[in-house]
Design a protein around this motif. Structure first.
Motif, PDB file in Angstrom:
ATOM      1  N   VAL A 132       0.836  -1.206   0.000  1.00  0.00           N
ATOM      2  CA  VAL A 132       0.000   0.000   0.000  1.00  0.00           C
ATOM      3  C   VAL A 132       0.867   1.251   0.000  1.00  0.00           C
ATOM      4  O   VAL A 132       0.602   2.220  -0.733  1.00  0.00           O
ATOM      5  CB  VAL A 132      -0.954  -0.003   1.213  1.00  0.00           C
ATOM      6  CG1 VAL A 132      -1.603   1.359   1.411  1.00  0.00           C
ATOM      7  CG2 VAL A 132      -2.025  -1.077   1.036  1.00  0.00           C
ATOM      8  N   ALA A 133       1.913   1.263   0.804  1.00  0.00           N
ATOM      9  CA  ALA A 133       2.800   2.426   0.867  1.00  0.00           C
ATOM     10  C   ALA A 133       3.452   2.690  -0.483  1.00  0.00           C
ATOM     11  O   ALA A 133       3.613   3.841  -0.909  1.00  0.00           O
ATOM     12  CB  ALA A 133       3.861   2.220   1.936  1.00  0.00           C
ATOM     13  N   GLY A 134       3.837   1.623  -1.178  1.00  0.00           N
ATOM     14  CA  GLY A 134       4.465   1.782  -2.484  1.00  0.00           C
ATOM     15  C   GLY A 134       3.497   2.284  -3.534  1.00  0.00           C
ATOM     16  O   GLY A 134       3.816   3.201  -4.310  1.00  0.00           O
ATOM     17  N   ILE A 135       2.284   1.717  -3.564  1.00  0.00           N
ATOM     18  CA  ILE A 135       1.298   2.108  -4.567  1.00  0.00           C
ATOM     19  C   ILE A 135       0.816   3.528  -4.332  1.00  0.00           C
ATOM     20  O   ILE A 135       0.494   4.260  -5.276  1.00  0.00           O
ATOM     21  CB  ILE A 135       0.114   1.116  -4.557  1.00  0.00           C
ATOM     22  CG1 ILE A 135       0.586  -0.281  -4.975  1.00  0.00           C
ATOM     23  CG2 ILE A 135      -0.990   1.582  -5.498  1.00  0.00           C
ATOM     24  CD1 ILE A 135      -0.484  -1.342  -4.853  1.00  0.00           C
ATOM     25  N   ALA A 136       0.751   3.940  -3.072  1.00  0.00           N
ATOM     26  CA  ALA A 136       0.239   5.276  -2.735  1.00  0.00           C
ATOM     27  C   ALA A 136       1.051   6.392  -3.383  1.00  0.00           C
ATOM     28  O   ALA A 136       0.566   7.525  -3.525  1.00  0.00           O
ATOM     29  CB  ALA A 136       0.223   5.457  -1.217  1.00  0.00           C
ATOM     30  N   LYS A 137       2.265   6.096  -3.810  1.00  0.00           N
ATOM     31  CA  LYS A 137       3.120   7.107  -4.439  1.00  0.00           C
ATOM     32  C   LYS A 137       2.741   7.329  -5.896  1.00  0.00           C
ATOM     33  O   LYS A 137       3.169   8.312  -6.512  1.00  0.00           O
ATOM     34  CB  LYS A 137       4.580   6.687  -4.342  1.00  0.00           C
ATOM     35  CG  LYS A 137       5.091   6.537  -2.907  1.00  0.00           C
ATOM     36  CD  LYS A 137       6.512   5.988  -2.880  1.00  0.00           C
ATOM     37  CE  LYS A 137       6.994   5.772  -1.448  1.00  0.00           C
ATOM     38  NZ  LYS A 137       8.353   5.173  -1.399  1.00  0.00           N
ATOM     39  N   GLY A 138       1.960   6.400  -6.460  1.00  0.00           N
ATOM     40  CA  GLY A 138       1.575   6.521  -7.861  1.00  0.00           C
ATOM     41  C   GLY A 138       0.437   7.512  -8.051  1.00  0.00           C
ATOM     42  O   GLY A 138      -0.265   7.871  -7.099  1.00  0.00           O
ATOM     43  N   SER A 139       0.222   7.901  -9.297  1.00  0.00           N
ATOM     44  CA  SER A 139      -0.804   8.909  -9.571  1.00  0.00           C
ATOM     45  C   SER A 139      -1.723   8.540 -10.731  1.00  0.00           C
ATOM     46  O   SER A 139      -2.613   9.311 -11.081  1.00  0.00           O
ATOM     47  CB  SER A 139      -0.132  10.254  -9.872  1.00  0.00           C
ATOM     48  OG  SER A 139       0.752  10.132 -10.983  1.00  0.00           O
ATOM     49  N   THR A 140      -1.540   7.363 -11.324  1.00  0.00           N
ATOM     50  CA  THR A 140      -2.369   6.977 -12.464  1.00  0.00           C
ATOM     51  C   THR A 140      -3.694   6.380 -11.986  1.00  0.00           C
ATOM     52  O   THR A 140      -3.853   6.019 -10.815  1.00  0.00           O
ATOM     53  CB  THR A 140      -1.645   5.953 -13.344  1.00  0.00           C
ATOM     54  OG1 THR A 140      -1.509   4.719 -12.605  1.00  0.00           O
ATOM     55  CG2 THR A 140      -0.260   6.452 -13.745  1.00  0.00           C
TER      56      THR A 140
END
Length: 230
Positions: free
Chosen positions: A199-207
């Motif tokens: 979750v922490a890693g995906i939260a950095k995305g914006s697509t």
């Protein structure tokens, strides 16, 4: 001479119905099939592997341990060499969940309640559980074992009685929650840590795709945390 079979495969073997006729997919050294025949749990084993080396090792081991006469060996992709009439149980163990999904989808004849599937994915278990639910398979039981410091889950599956699974249940099925395994708290703790990192890693995305993934994994994390802390 003692068969050098690991705890993970013994856990798989324990789920095989007594007297089964087994297809061991991705047989590697053949120890699972040999153990099933030596113990009397299986009456026949068709050992399959995509690679030539493992098939030769499995054949040599079967001769060494006296089970070759009750085994068939095929170098084949998934279940492509297995006849639906020759087996009633299929074991897919020690491979990635994405490969297990592919193998099962390429064998539509498994959509029959006469077959028992023993599945032990090394990764992407949520993808396996999701596919099973979507394709009409029900998880009969699921258990945990520890081997070499790693935790493994083993599913027993049959066609029919499928249930829709929430994101959290795709990572830890209701059957596993109800298994009473003493390893369950440890498994849930590891799963929670892993999901928090995801979750922490995906939260950095914006697509838009990132947002969809974030919603899915966040929901799974919330459910797993609730299982762990209830």
């Amino acid at each position: 001479m003692k068969l050098p079979i690991c705890k993970r495969l013994l856990c798989c073997a324990a789920q095989v119905p007594q007297g089964a006729r087994v297809a061991d997919i991705g047989c590697d050294h053949g120890y699972l099939g040999i153990h099933l025949l030596q113990s009397g749990r299986a009456s026949f084993v068709h050992a399959c592997d995509l690679r030539e080396g493992p098939i030769h090792r499995a054949m040599e081991n079967a001769l060494r341990f006296g089970t070759a006469e009750k085994m068939r060996f095929s170098r084949a992709d998934g279940l492509s060499a297995v006849s639906p009439e020759e087996v009633d149980t299929v074991v897919c163990a020690g491979m990635g969940g994405d490969l297990i999904v592919q193998i099962l989808r390429n064998a539509p004849w498994l959509k029959n309640e006469a077959y028992t599937l023993i599945l032990q994915p090394q990764s992407s278990g949520q993808e396996v559980r999701r596919m099973l639910s979507e394709e009409g398979f029900g998880i009969v039981s699921e258990t945990l074992c520890e081997d070499g410091g790693f935790l493994y889950y083993v599913m027993t599956v049959r066609f029919g009685n499928a249930a829709a699974l929430t994101p959290g249940q795709q990572f830890c099925s209701p059957q596993l929650l109800e298994s009473g395994s003493p390893l369950l708290p440890q498994y849930l703790e590891r799963l929670e840590r892993s999901l928090r990192g995801t979750v922490a890693g995906i939260a950095k995305g914006s697509t838009e795709e990132d947002r969809k993934k974030l919603a899915y994994y966040s929901a799974a994390l919330e459910e797993i945390a609730s299982y762990l802390h209830r």
